[in-house]
Design an enzyme around this catalytic site. Structure first.
Site, PDB file in Angstrom:
ATOM      1  N   GLY A  15      19.011 -25.757 -21.818  1.00  0.00           N
ATOM      2  CA  GLY A  15      17.918 -25.104 -21.476  1.00  0.00           C
ATOM      3  C   GLY A  15      16.856 -26.199 -20.793  1.00  0.00           C
ATOM      4  O   GLY A  15      16.629 -27.198 -21.422  1.00  0.00           O
ATOM      5  N   ARG A  76      24.895 -25.396 -18.006  1.00  0.00           N
ATOM      6  CA  ARG A  76      25.913 -25.413 -19.248  1.00  0.00           C
ATOM      7  C   ARG A  76      27.241 -25.295 -18.511  1.00  0.00           C
ATOM      8  O   ARG A  76      27.552 -24.964 -17.370  1.00  0.00           O
ATOM      9  CB  ARG A  76      25.690 -24.164 -20.040  1.00  0.00           C
ATOM     10  N   ASP A 107      20.546 -30.585 -28.699  1.00  0.00           N
ATOM     11  CA  ASP A 107      21.846 -31.050 -29.642  1.00  0.00           C
ATOM     12  C   ASP A 107      23.270 -30.986 -28.724  1.00  0.00           C
ATOM     13  O   ASP A 107      24.331 -31.629 -28.926  1.00  0.00           O
ATOM     14  CB  ASP A 107      21.958 -30.202 -30.739  1.00  0.00           C
ATOM     15  N   SER A 109      23.743 -31.164 -25.664  1.00  0.00           N
ATOM     16  CA  SER A 109      23.910 -31.979 -24.710  1.00  0.00           C
ATOM     17  C   SER A 109      24.095 -33.631 -25.338  1.00  0.00           C
ATOM     18  O   SER A 109      24.847 -34.221 -24.902  1.00  0.00           O
ATOM     19  CB  SER A 109      22.532 -32.262 -23.792  1.00  0.00           C
ATOM     20  N   THR A 129      13.805 -30.018 -25.271  1.00  0.00           N
ATOM     21  CA  THR A 129      13.833 -28.414 -25.581  1.00  0.00           C
ATOM     22  C   THR A 129      12.627 -27.940 -26.038  1.00  0.00           C
ATOM     23  O   THR A 129      12.030 -28.514 -26.832  1.00  0.00           O
ATOM     24  CB  THR A 129      15.059 -28.225 -26.574  1.00  0.00           C
ATOM     25  N   ASP A 131      12.360 -25.661 -28.272  1.00  0.00           N
ATOM     26  CA  ASP A 131      12.588 -24.930 -29.305  1.00  0.00           C
ATOM     27  C   ASP A 131      12.033 -25.885 -30.420  1.00  0.00           C
ATOM     28  O   ASP A 131      12.085 -25.585 -31.686  1.00  0.00           O
ATOM     29  CB  ASP A 131      14.017 -24.556 -29.617  1.00  0.00           C
ATOM     30  N   ASP A 133      13.802 -27.958 -32.164  1.00  0.00           N
ATOM     31  CA  ASP A 133      14.922 -27.767 -33.071  1.00  0.00           C
ATOM     32  C   ASP A 133      16.099 -29.012 -32.956  1.00  0.00           C
ATOM     33  O   ASP A 133      17.195 -28.735 -33.560  1.00  0.00           O
ATOM     34  CB  ASP A 133      15.649 -26.461 -32.733  1.00  0.00           C
ATOM     35  N   ARG A 175      15.840 -18.798 -30.457  1.00  0.00           N
ATOM     36  CA  ARG A 175      17.035 -17.967 -30.898  1.00  0.00           C
ATOM     37  C   ARG A 175      17.436 -18.646 -32.348  1.00  0.00           C
ATOM     38  O   ARG A 175      17.501 -17.626 -33.215  1.00  0.00           O
ATOM     39  CB  ARG A 175      18.288 -18.203 -30.040  1.00  0.00           C
ATOM     40  N   HIS A 220      -7.386  -4.795 -34.758  1.00  0.00           N
ATOM     41  CA  HIS A 220      -6.183  -4.971 -33.969  1.00  0.00           C
ATOM     42  C   HIS A 220      -4.924  -5.569 -35.290  1.00  0.00           C
ATOM     43  O   HIS A 220      -5.437  -6.127 -36.218  1.00  0.00           O
ATOM     44  CB  HIS A 220      -6.154  -6.251 -33.154  1.00  0.00           C
ATOM     45  N   ARG A 248       2.759  -1.801 -29.519  1.00  0.00           N
ATOM     46  CA  ARG A 248       3.212  -2.190 -28.139  1.00  0.00           C
ATOM     47  C   ARG A 248       3.955  -3.510 -28.488  1.00  0.00           C
ATOM     48  O   ARG A 248       3.597  -4.315 -29.104  1.00  0.00           O
ATOM     49  CB  ARG A 248       2.184  -2.321 -26.907  1.00  0.00           C
TER      50      ARG A 248
HETATM   51  P1  ADP Z   1      21.180 -28.024 -25.559  1.00  0.00           P
HETATM   52  O1  ADP Z   1      21.783 -29.181 -24.985  1.00  0.00           O
HETATM   53  O2  ADP Z   1      20.104 -27.410 -24.964  1.00  0.00           O
HETATM   54  O3  ADP Z   1      21.713 -27.770 -27.014  1.00  0.00           O
HETATM   55  P2  ADP Z   1      23.777 -26.400 -25.121  1.00  0.00           P
HETATM   56  O4  ADP Z   1      24.107 -26.154 -26.359  1.00  0.00           O
HETATM   57  O5  ADP Z   1      24.001 -25.289 -24.144  1.00  0.00           O
HETATM   58  O6  ADP Z   1      22.353 -26.893 -24.443  1.00  0.00           O
HETATM   59  O7  ADP Z   1      24.633 -27.722 -24.371  1.00  0.00           O
HETATM   60  C1  ADP Z   1      24.559 -28.012 -23.141  1.00  0.00           C
HETATM   61  C2  ADP Z   1      25.822 -28.641 -22.599  1.00  0.00           C
HETATM   62  O8  ADP Z   1      26.471 -29.867 -23.363  1.00  0.00           O
HETATM   63  C3  ADP Z   1      27.008 -27.593 -22.868  1.00  0.00           C
HETATM   64  O9  ADP Z   1      27.255 -26.606 -21.659  1.00  0.00           O
HETATM   65  C4  ADP Z   1      28.249 -28.234 -22.653  1.00  0.00           C
HETATM   66  O10 ADP Z   1      28.510 -28.686 -21.221  1.00  0.00           O
HETATM   67  C5  ADP Z   1      27.642 -29.459 -23.499  1.00  0.00           C
HETATM   68  N1  ADP Z   1      28.159 -29.729 -24.655  1.00  0.00           N
HETATM   69  C6  ADP Z   1      27.772 -28.758 -25.786  1.00  0.00           C
HETATM   70  N2  ADP Z   1      28.461 -29.004 -26.936  1.00  0.00           N
HETATM   71  C7  ADP Z   1      29.418 -29.767 -26.707  1.00  0.00           C
HETATM   72  C8  ADP Z   1      30.319 -30.726 -27.552  1.00  0.00           C
HETATM   73  N3  ADP Z   1      30.743 -30.338 -28.757  1.00  0.00           N
HETATM   74  N4  ADP Z   1      31.142 -31.344 -26.899  1.00  0.00           N
HETATM   75  C9  ADP Z   1      30.974 -31.658 -25.595  1.00  0.00           C
HETATM   76  N5  ADP Z   1      30.346 -31.280 -24.788  1.00  0.00           N
HETATM   77  C10 ADP Z   1      29.413 -30.282 -25.379  1.00  0.00           C
HETATM   78  O1  F6P Z   2      15.429 -23.484 -24.432  1.00  0.00           O
HETATM   79  C1  F6P Z   2      15.603 -22.969 -25.508  1.00  0.00           C
HETATM   80  C2  F6P Z   2      15.855 -21.481 -25.470  1.00  0.00           C
HETATM   81  O2  F6P Z   2      14.677 -20.883 -24.849  1.00  0.00           O
HETATM   82  C3  F6P Z   2      16.022 -20.651 -26.881  1.00  0.00           C
HETATM   83  O3  F6P Z   2      14.976 -20.386 -27.508  1.00  0.00           O
HETATM   84  C4  F6P Z   2      16.720 -19.230 -26.058  1.00  0.00           C
HETATM   85  O4  F6P Z   2      17.606 -18.850 -27.184  1.00  0.00           O
HETATM   86  C5  F6P Z   2      17.860 -20.077 -25.337  1.00  0.00           C
HETATM   87  O5  F6P Z   2      16.902 -21.214 -24.683  1.00  0.00           O
HETATM   88  C6  F6P Z   2      17.908 -19.019 -23.941  1.00  0.00           C
HETATM   89  O6  F6P Z   2      18.504 -19.741 -22.960  1.00  0.00           O
HETATM   90  P1  F6P Z   2      19.094 -19.197 -21.614  1.00  0.00           P
HETATM   91  O7  F6P Z   2      18.434 -17.818 -21.288  1.00  0.00           O
HETATM   92  O8  F6P Z   2      18.839 -20.127 -20.505  1.00  0.00           O
HETATM   93  O9  F6P Z   2      20.573 -18.978 -21.998  1.00  0.00           O
END
Ligand code: ADP
Ligand code: F6P
Length: 324
Positions: A15, A76, A107, A109, A129, A131, A133, A175, A220, A248
């Site tokens: 993200g 991704r 994480d 990535s 990120t 988040d 996190d 999320r 509110h 709302r």
């Molecule tokens: P973020 O880096 O924000 O946590 P993702 O979890 O979508 O986002 O991971 C980003 C990309 O990193 C994935 O689309 C994939 O190409 C790579 N990736 C994620 N997990 C693994 C893994 N266990 N081994 C190798 N590549 C990974």
């Molecule tokens: O960047 C983190 C985050 O915004 C999460 O909070 C959310 O669940 C997720 O990415 C959604 O990402 P996308 O819509 O790109 O799949």
């Protein structure tokens, strides 16, 4: 400078987050200043496997600092989760003369970066990120901007909510992590904050809280709801039916990932980008840059991925005690 580290690659993955450009700019300019070449890899690991790789010079990153997008694009990539994909990625790095890579992402990535390191390419992760996190670090690129964006939006919702004496549920991103919700809850003075880590609320308690608040004169009621809990529209309908108070739901969504980065995100991302290049040149690999207990440092990727992160108990207490 380490003899082996002649060319450094940089990519953004997962993200996007405001401030990623500042980190890329820092990687490019630090590496150039230390005598390395820099290659930009577009669209994360997907672009690596498709060889969307090009030279970056000092001018390529002009005007990027204040922009919210990642100009390297992000993606991704399912193929990179496979051993074949990871070996192919390392081979492509060698083909393009890339000795080390800076991976800016979350994480997931970093898991990918660890695999590149396993197949012989030195890697350093930089936490990006909104988040917040990532367990090894107290700071991630983009969180500060995202919280400020959401806070401004919630202030505006609160204005109209007060005018109409309504209850408002505002859903913020996260999320699996409630940091944005918790920070907005405190910053916006929310009456209720719903967090995925503390999924202990019951709707009747919120309804009772709204009725009590109304009785003591509050005009509110702001509920900040994290994406991980979701269902804001249904919750609004049920609360309105139970309380008789117009309710709302507003889902802020991806606007939280855009916009010009705050000063903090620009500065910390710049420091982390520079730190990453220096780490590569010191011969480090399979590490992630972090800001921990007030200092910039780095951790082994596997160790970093195994760390657990919980919400800060005192922040949680503050969020509750200030809503009485
Ligand atoms: P973020 O880096 O924000 O946590 P993702 O979890 O979508 O986002 O991971 C980003 C990309 O990193 C994935 O689309 C994939 O190409 C790579 N990736 C994620 N997990 C693994 C893994 N266990 N081994 C190798 N590549 C990974
Ligand atoms: O960047 C983190 C985050 O915004 C999460 O909070 C959310 O669940 C997720 O990415 C959604 O990402 P996308 O819509 O790109 O799949």
């Amino acid at each position: 400078m380490s003899k082996e580290m002649k060319t450094i690659g940089v990519l953004t993955s997962g993200g996007d987050a405001p401030g990623m450009n500042a980190a890329v700019r820092a990687v490019v300019r630090t590496a150039l200043s230390l005598g390395c070449k820099v290659k930009g890899i577009q669209k994360g690991y997907a672009g690596l496997l498709n060889e969307e790789i090009f030279d970056l010079d000092a001018l390529s990153v002009c005007d990027s600092l204040k922009r919210g997008v990642t100009f390297l694009y992000t993606a991704r990539c399912a193929e990179f989760r496979t051993v074949e994909g990871q070996k192919k990625g390392a081979e492509i790095c060698r083909k393009h003369g890339i000795d080390g890579i800076v991976v800016i992402g979350g994480d997931g990535s970093f898991n990918g970066a660890a695999k590149l390191a396993k197949y012989g390419i030195n890697t350093i992760g930089v936490p990006g990120t909104i988040d917040l996190d990532i367990a090894c670090t107290d700071y991630t690129i983009g969180f500060d901007t995202a919280v400020n964006t959401a806070m401004d939006a919630i202030d505006k919702v609160r204005d109209t909510s007060t005018s109409h004496e309504r209850c408002s549920i505002i859903e913020v991103m996260g999320r699996n992590a409630g940091y944005i919700a918790l920070w907005c809850g405190i910053a916006n003075g929310a009456e209720d904050i719903l967090l995925p880590e503390k999924f202990d609320y019951n709707e009747q308690q919120i309804i009772d809280h709204i009725i009590r608040s109304r009785k003591v004169g509050k005009t509110h009621h702001i509920i900040v709801n994290a994406e991980g809990i979701g269902h804001s529209a249904g919750m609004a309908r049920r609360i309105e039916a139970a309380t008789g108070i117009e309710t709302r739901a507003t889902i802020l969504g991806h606007l939280q990932r855009g916009g010009s980065p705050t000063a903090k995100d620009r500065v910390y991302a710049s420091i982390m980008g520079t730190y990453a290049v220096k780490a590569l040149l010191e011969g480090k690999s399979n590490r992630v840059v972090a800001h921990k207990n007030g200092e910039f440092t780095d951790f082994d990727i596997q160790e970093a991925l195994q760390m657990q992160k919980g919400l800060d108990d005192f922040q949680l207490y503050v969020s509750k005690v200030l809503t009485i």
